[in-house]
Motif scaffolding. Sequence first.
Motif, mmCIF file in Angstrom:
data_model
loop_
_atom_site.group_PDB
_atom_site.id
_atom_site.type_symbol
_atom_site.label_atom_id
_atom_site.label_comp_id
_atom_site.label_asym_id
_atom_site.label_seq_id
_atom_site.Cartn_x
_atom_site.Cartn_y
_atom_site.Cartn_z
ATOM 1 N N HIS A 138 36.810 58.154 31.092
ATOM 2 C CA HIS A 138 36.848 59.436 30.394
ATOM 3 C C HIS A 138 36.180 60.558 31.175
ATOM 4 N N CYS A 139 35.202 60.241 32.007
ATOM 5 C CA CYS A 139 34.633 61.261 32.899
ATOM 6 C C CYS A 139 35.683 61.703 33.917
ATOM 7 N N LYS A 140 36.406 60.755 34.460
ATOM 8 C CA LYS A 140 37.455 61.081 35.434
ATOM 9 C C LYS A 140 38.577 61.875 34.772
ATOM 10 N N GLU A 141 38.987 61.455 33.583
ATOM 11 C CA GLU A 141 40.034 62.199 32.866
ATOM 12 C C GLU A 141 39.591 63.629 32.588
ATOM 13 N N LYS B 235 33.351 42.976 29.586
ATOM 14 C CA LYS B 235 32.870 43.472 30.873
ATOM 15 C C LYS B 235 33.979 44.008 31.774
ATOM 16 N N SER B 236 34.799 44.909 31.224
ATOM 17 C CA SER B 236 35.813 45.558 32.050
ATOM 18 C C SER B 236 35.114 46.301 33.179
ATOM 19 N N VAL B 237 35.691 46.236 34.349
ATOM 20 C CA VAL B 237 35.065 46.780 35.553
ATOM 21 C C VAL B 237 35.390 48.265 35.695
ATOM 22 N N PRO B 238 34.359 49.128 35.757
ATOM 23 C CA PRO B 238 34.609 50.553 35.964
ATOM 24 C C PRO B 238 35.425 50.772 37.235
ATOM 25 N N GLY B 239 36.445 51.599 37.105
ATOM 26 C CA GLY B 239 37.305 51.917 38.242
ATOM 27 C C GLY B 239 38.485 50.983 38.407
ATOM 28 N N ALA B 240 38.504 49.879 37.678
ATOM 29 C CA ALA B 240 39.561 48.882 37.855
ATOM 30 C C ALA B 240 40.939 49.397 37.464
ATOM 31 N N ARG B 241 41.005 50.397 36.607
ATOM 32 C CA ARG B 241 42.305 50.933 36.147
ATOM 33 C C ARG B 241 42.621 52.284 36.769
ATOM 34 N N ASP B 242 41.831 52.708 37.760
ATOM 35 C CA ASP B 242 42.034 54.028 38.355
ATOM 36 C C ASP B 242 43.455 54.245 38.865
ATOM 37 N N GLN B 243 43.962 53.302 39.634
ATOM 38 C CA GLN B 243 45.298 53.459 40.210
ATOM 39 C C GLN B 243 46.361 53.526 39.110
ATOM 40 N N ALA B 244 46.297 52.619 38.150
ATOM 41 C CA ALA B 244 47.292 52.580 37.078
ATOM 42 C C ALA B 244 47.273 53.847 36.231
ATOM 43 N N LEU B 245 46.079 54.432 36.066
ATOM 44 C CA LEU B 245 45.939 55.623 35.225
ATOM 45 C C LEU B 245 45.957 56.930 36.012
ATOM 46 N N GLY B 246 46.107 56.849 37.315
ATOM 47 C CA GLY B 246 46.147 58.051 38.149
ATOM 48 C C GLY B 246 44.814 58.777 38.216
ATOM 49 N N LEU B 247 43.730 58.027 38.139
ATOM 50 C CA LEU B 247 42.398 58.656 38.085
ATOM 51 C C LEU B 247 41.803 58.948 39.459
ATOM 52 N N GLY B 248 42.475 58.540 40.518
ATOM 53 C CA GLY B 248 42.018 58.863 41.856
ATOM 54 C C GLY B 248 41.972 60.363 42.100
ATOM 55 N N LYS B 249 42.798 61.097 41.350
ATOM 56 C CA LYS B 249 42.843 62.559 41.472
ATOM 57 C C LYS B 249 41.501 63.218 41.123
ATOM 58 N N ALA B 250 40.629 62.490 40.448
ATOM 59 C CA ALA B 250 39.328 63.055 40.057
ATOM 60 C C ALA B 250 38.416 63.183 41.270
ATOM 61 N N ASN B 251 38.699 62.437 42.321
ATOM 62 C CA ASN B 251 37.864 62.448 43.521
ATOM 63 C C ASN B 251 36.397 62.175 43.195
ATOM 64 N N LEU B 252 36.157 61.183 42.380
ATOM 65 C CA LEU B 252 34.796 60.815 41.979
ATOM 66 C C LEU B 252 34.405 59.410 42.419
ATOM 67 N N SER B 253 35.200 58.805 43.270
ATOM 68 C CA SER B 253 34.898 57.417 43.660
ATOM 69 C C SER B 253 33.750 57.320 44.623
#
Length: 158
Positions: A54-57, A140-158
């Motif tokens: 949600h921070c990335k979104e 224990k879902s891993v933070p960042g694990a769904r970034d690619q599927a959700l298009g969250l790389g655009k946040a540039n927060l990795s």
Amino acid sequence: MQRLDYFSLAMPAFHHLLAVDQYCKKSSVDPTILRLVQIYASQINGCAFCVDIHCKEAKIAGERELRIYHVPIWEESPLFSEKEKAAFEWTKAVTLINQGPVPEELFQKMKQHFSEQEIVDLNMQIAFINLFNRFAATFKSVPGARDQALGLGKANLS
């Protein structure tokens, strides 16, 4: 490491829950407030996976990073409007409902800032994110694990 793939194991139920997600996204509440509420409830619940998403979104949607950083200190922060602060307070009361009922004073404050429909829609979002927090945090879902599927790389927060 994630304990198990709860989404796959309960896929029929999660498909129904996606309809609730769509309702929330199209609700009467300002999307900015919905995103802030998702972050805050996830923080309260200790759900790193959901906080991450949600921070990335929020950043992708144009939220200022400093406001995202100030979510945990919203009560002292000058960056949020009174309406946003009321939403944070409501989120805390609803998320921590086991600590006591939502006070009448808070409900009256909400009515100063939100219509009845908005209060119900905001409550729906809070209940919904709390439900997802309980799955992601428990398993224990891993933070960042769904970034690619959700298009969250655009946040540039990795």
